[in-house]
Scaffold this motif. Structure first.
Motif, mmCIF file in Angstrom:
data_model
loop_
_atom_site.group_PDB
_atom_site.id
_atom_site.type_symbol
_atom_site.label_atom_id
_atom_site.label_comp_id
_atom_site.label_asym_id
_atom_site.label_seq_id
_atom_site.Cartn_x
_atom_site.Cartn_y
_atom_site.Cartn_z
ATOM 1 N N HIS A 164 35.415 44.672 37.301
ATOM 2 C CA HIS A 164 36.232 45.884 37.120
ATOM 3 C C HIS A 164 36.111 46.850 38.299
ATOM 4 O O HIS A 164 36.481 48.018 38.205
ATOM 5 N N LYS A 165 35.551 46.381 39.416
ATOM 6 C CA LYS A 165 35.596 47.066 40.703
ATOM 7 C C LYS A 165 34.857 48.397 40.765
ATOM 8 O O LYS A 165 35.159 49.235 41.605
ATOM 9 N N MET A 194 31.701 48.478 41.509
ATOM 10 C CA MET A 194 30.668 48.189 42.512
ATOM 11 C C MET A 194 29.280 48.578 42.022
ATOM 12 O O MET A 194 28.360 48.793 42.818
ATOM 13 N N ILE A 204 32.750 40.414 44.652
ATOM 14 C CA ILE A 204 32.807 39.973 43.257
ATOM 15 C C ILE A 204 32.456 38.499 43.117
ATOM 16 O O ILE A 204 31.821 38.075 42.145
ATOM 17 N N GLN A 233 36.635 49.739 46.904
ATOM 18 C CA GLN A 233 36.121 48.393 47.122
ATOM 19 C C GLN A 233 36.883 47.653 48.216
ATOM 20 O O GLN A 233 36.293 46.925 49.021
ATOM 21 N N GLU A 234 38.180 47.845 48.270
ATOM 22 C CA GLU A 234 39.000 47.094 49.222
ATOM 23 C C GLU A 234 38.936 47.661 50.639
ATOM 24 O O GLU A 234 39.447 47.055 51.585
#
Length: 389
Positions: free
Chosen positions: A43-44, A46, A130, A365-366
């Motif tokens: 679910h990002k 982190m 992930i 995250q990206e």
């Protein structure tokens, strides 16, 4: 190979199983971080699988949360009177500070920050991957500032991994990453570095494309201080000769942090080393480091520091500042009254305050590796850099 003398090793001390390692003046502090963080949540966020307790430094666990609660790392905290050098080998770190500077870096990058008169910063280790583990390896090093520079304006610099000078021996068994310093920039291809002589170092060593310049008030910005930070890796059968220091009167320490072998040992200046140690060296003498060829590697896999088949050293060197040191927690000054003043100033001003929405500040995250300094965002010149292992 040269006939090294034991006399080039002045002192030998074991490296503690946890916490800071002994450091020579002008350095104040050095910790080797090695954490095997798992893959991040889908679910990002982190975040780590379990929350931290705010003070997790257990050396017997595969990873530590440190002062982080949801995300491992060191949420916002103040510094005054010195510099931090964060030299990465593997993994990702998110930086944010009270000046408004920020960054995501790792995989061999180096971040250099002058705290000067006072800065608040955070260093977090988000679990950005992930589908694979988020292992981290890096050194956190504190470099002192002389009295005249302890109250300078804070400053920030980023050295991208592909811009950092790297040496490899002709047989491929030795690699040296010159995180900073005038060493292993030229080689005769035999494991011996040709080096420079005193008087030949008119300007500080910088990396490829003249990019790796420390903050302007750094002790390292003066070539006569001969500051050097080197990461040395040696495969079985490899050897290297560290040249004498360029400048007389410096301190030099070698840290064996990975890949020692309890049966065969590692040879430094002709002495067999049997464990993780810090060696205070005579900087006026060349010294040979070698790893016995009998430390064979598996034919089915390439050697790595994680399986103990590569020896790794950190070298710290510099001319000592030779001033009184008063240190309490995150503040390093010359007198205890200055330490008291640092606490008063921080409580009153928060060193400019914290401009970020979270104490555990991390970036999306990206988002890839970047540096934000003085309002200008920059990126690695080669964003595909692999971990330095």
């Amino acid at each position: 190979m040269m006939n090294s003398s034991y006399s080039s090793i002045l002192r030998m001390k074991p490296i503690p199983s946890a916490g800071p390692m002994p450091t020579p003046d002008p350095f104040l502090f050095c910790v080797y971080h090695k954490d095997e963080y798992p893959p991040g949540p889908i679910h990002k966020t982190m975040e780590a699988p379990y929350p931290g307790n705010g003070h997790d430094f257990d050396p017997d666990q595969p990873y530590r949360m440190y002062h982080g609660i949801r995300i491992p790392g060191f949420p916002q905290h103040p510094h005054r009177g010195f510099e931090t050098i964060t030299a990465t080998i593997k993994g990702i770190i998110d930086h944010a500070d009270s000046v408004g500077n920020a960054g995501r870096y790792g995989q061999g990058d180096v971040q250099w920050m002058t705290a000067g008169k006072g800065v608040v910063h955070g260093e977090m280790f988000p679990l950005v991957n992930i589908d694979e583990p988020n292992h981290t390896r890096f050194f956190q090093i504190w470099l002192n500032l002389p009295k005249k520079d302890k109250m300078v304006e804070p400053s920030f610099a980023m050295f991208w991994a592909n811009d950092i000078p790297k040496y490899q021996s002709e047989d491929g068994k030795v690699k040296v990453t010159t995180w900073f310093g005038n060493y292993f920039l030229e080689s005769d291809g035999t494991g011996k570095e040709t080096g420079k002589k005193e008087g030949e170092n008119e300007k500080v060593c910088i990396g490829k494309n003249n990019m790796n310049v420390p903050p302007p008030n750094s002790w390292a910005s003066d070539p006569s201080n001969d500051v050097a930070v080197l990461h040395i890796t040696i495969l079985p059968g490899g050897f290297i000769v560290l040249p004498p220091s360029i400048v007389k009167g410096v301190n030099r320490s070698l840290y064996l942090v990975e890949g020692y072998d309890l049966e065969q040992g590692v040879f430094v200046a002709g002495k067999r080393i049997m464990g993780k140690v810090v060696l205070d060296m005579d900087p006026d003498q060349p010294v040979e480091i070698s790893v016995p060829a009998s430390l064979s590697t598996s034919s089915s896999s390439s050697p790595s520091s994680s399986d103990g088949k590569i020896c790794e050293f950190l070298m710290l060197q510099g001319r000592p500042i030779e001033e009184p040191i008063a240190q309490h927690g995150p503040f390093v000054m010359n007198t205890w009254s200055e330490i008291s003043q640092a606490f008063d100033d921080y409580y009153k001003t928060k060193f400019g305050g914290w401009p970020w929405p979270s104490d555990e500040m991390v970036f999306p995250q990206e988002k890839g590796r970047f540096a934000l300094s003085n309002g200008i965002e920059t990126f690695p010149t080669d964003p595909t850099t692999e971990p330095v292992e």
